[in-house]
Motif scaffolding. Sequence first.
Motif, short mmCIF file in Angstrom:
data_model
loop_
_atom_site.label_atom_id
_atom_site.label_comp_id
_atom_site.label_asym_id
_atom_site.label_seq_id
_atom_site.Cartn_x
_atom_site.Cartn_y
_atom_site.Cartn_z
N SER A 92 88.63 26.13 -46.23
CA SER A 92 87.56 26.40 -46.85
C SER A 92 86.75 27.63 -47.13
O SER A 92 87.03 28.49 -46.11
CB SER A 92 86.47 25.39 -46.50
OG SER A 92 85.48 25.69 -45.17
N SER A 93 86.71 27.86 -48.06
CA SER A 93 86.18 29.96 -48.30
C SER A 93 85.24 29.75 -47.92
O SER A 93 84.36 29.61 -47.98
CB SER A 93 86.72 30.04 -49.80
OG SER A 93 85.91 29.10 -50.47
N THR A 202 87.85 33.76 -54.88
CA THR A 202 88.96 33.82 -53.67
C THR A 202 89.38 34.27 -53.35
O THR A 202 90.36 34.56 -54.57
CB THR A 202 88.96 32.21 -53.94
OG1 THR A 202 87.10 31.46 -53.20
CG2 THR A 202 89.07 31.84 -52.02
N LEU A 225 89.20 32.81 -47.57
CA LEU A 225 90.28 31.86 -47.15
C LEU A 225 90.85 32.34 -45.93
O LEU A 225 91.63 33.19 -46.75
CB LEU A 225 90.57 30.93 -48.75
CG LEU A 225 91.38 30.63 -48.11
CD1 LEU A 225 90.46 29.03 -47.41
CD2 LEU A 225 92.07 29.35 -49.23
N ASN A 247 92.47 25.37 -54.50
CA ASN A 247 91.53 26.50 -53.89
C ASN A 247 92.26 27.55 -55.84
O ASN A 247 92.99 27.59 -55.87
CB ASN A 247 91.23 26.96 -52.90
CG ASN A 247 90.94 26.46 -52.15
OD1 ASN A 247 90.28 26.11 -51.93
ND2 ASN A 247 91.89 26.26 -51.29
#
Length: 481
Positions: A92-93, A202, A225, A247
């Motif tokens: 998860s970022s 991200t 990430l 993502n």
Amino acid sequence: MKSIPTKSYKYIEIANSIEQQIYEGVLKLGDKLPSLRVLQQEYGVSISTVLQAYYQLEAKNLIEPKPKSGYFVIFCSTDIPKNLEKSSPHQSSVKSSSTEIIVDFFQNITIEKGVDFSLGVPSKELLPIAKLNKVMHEAIISLPLGGSAQGDILGRENLRRQIARRSILWGGKLTENDLIITSGCTSALSFSLMTVTKPGDTIAVESPVYFGLLQLANTLGLRVLELPTDPLSGIDLKALEKAIEKNDIKAIAIISNFNNPMGNTMSDDGKKALVKIIQKHNIPLIEDDIYGDIYYGESRPTTCKTYDDTGLVILCGSFSKTLACGYRVGWVAPGNYFDEIVKLKLYLSSTTATITEEALALFLEKGRYDHHLRKLRHTLHTNSLKFLKAIVAYFPKDTRVSKPKGGFLLWIELASTIDTEVIYKLAECEEIRFFPGKIFTLQDQYTNCLRLSYGLVWNEEIDNALYRLGILIKNYEQIKN
């Protein structure tokens, strides 16, 4: 395209052959090596060439001479610590944030006392300071107005040409018109990230990841990430593809050769595969190759840029790790993003320092850089072996350590119960400095890890500092409170 071998010498060939046999256990602890006369006849070389090979192995603490008896192996395969395992960060970022330890380090960077294993550059004793001073003087004399006039926005053409010429070593085809000189590699990375991202985006990175990249991400308001990374082969490409599916990744940032901090290097096949992934998804790749010239093998490793035919790879580099950190001379080959990065440089920093650029151009042009690199690589490779041997002798038996094939950084993993930030504070009291693992991530991981630099001049003080650091770690349970 394969990397191009650099010039090899017969004594290096002999030394490498024996070194490999020692590592593989063919030659074991206590074994006597062939006599000088035997190797002279076998390789068809002079006695002095064989002696040079033995001197090189002796400098690495692999063999030693015994009066009237010859040379004997003093290195054992058990002197090599356990291998690291692949990292496994949460998928998860996370929004970046600053770390007090990093701020403290840079505030005290000029304090010259004790032993500093945290330095991200080789110690001054390993650098050609006198020769650099000489070319600096030459640059001042040769430049209009002594170098005080404003330079080209792209940087000195001669320096860009010299860097472009060196790209042949990694299979590149750069020209001076493909390059922009920057104020160090951090500046190159900054321009690259600012060009391909905006706040809230991200980026995908290796894990553990260079803390400077995390600080840049924090400054630019980016989410990070972290992806699983193999201690030998680098970022997990399958994990990367899955992450791209889940993502909206705007950029990927890696150190493909001798990664900081883990020391891993992507194979040629891995680099080719990564380039195919970014081309498939049209995602720019920011490649930091700042350690690429510090290799221990026979040839310089390739880069992802080597295999890029679409311009999606932005290659960044610098002379900070090999020549002069204080000169602040870096560069970027932006590919498709050339015009955007030129504009950013114009708006944010204008031109860079003409004198230092010209000095480095002269240093490269005269062939002094390659001569220096040969000596530096030999010293650092030797240091890596001495550090590994000391860690086996002084640290707990369950310690795991990276085994880089270039650069000058070691990533060390201790028992899961140990908090290296506690060790960091205790070690500072003994004037020993290193970086705890927590600063190389945004997640709750690597608290039992640390990074050591072996870009130092090996001596009794260094050995003693490793011994004392080992004592602190072994006594952790007793002293942590």
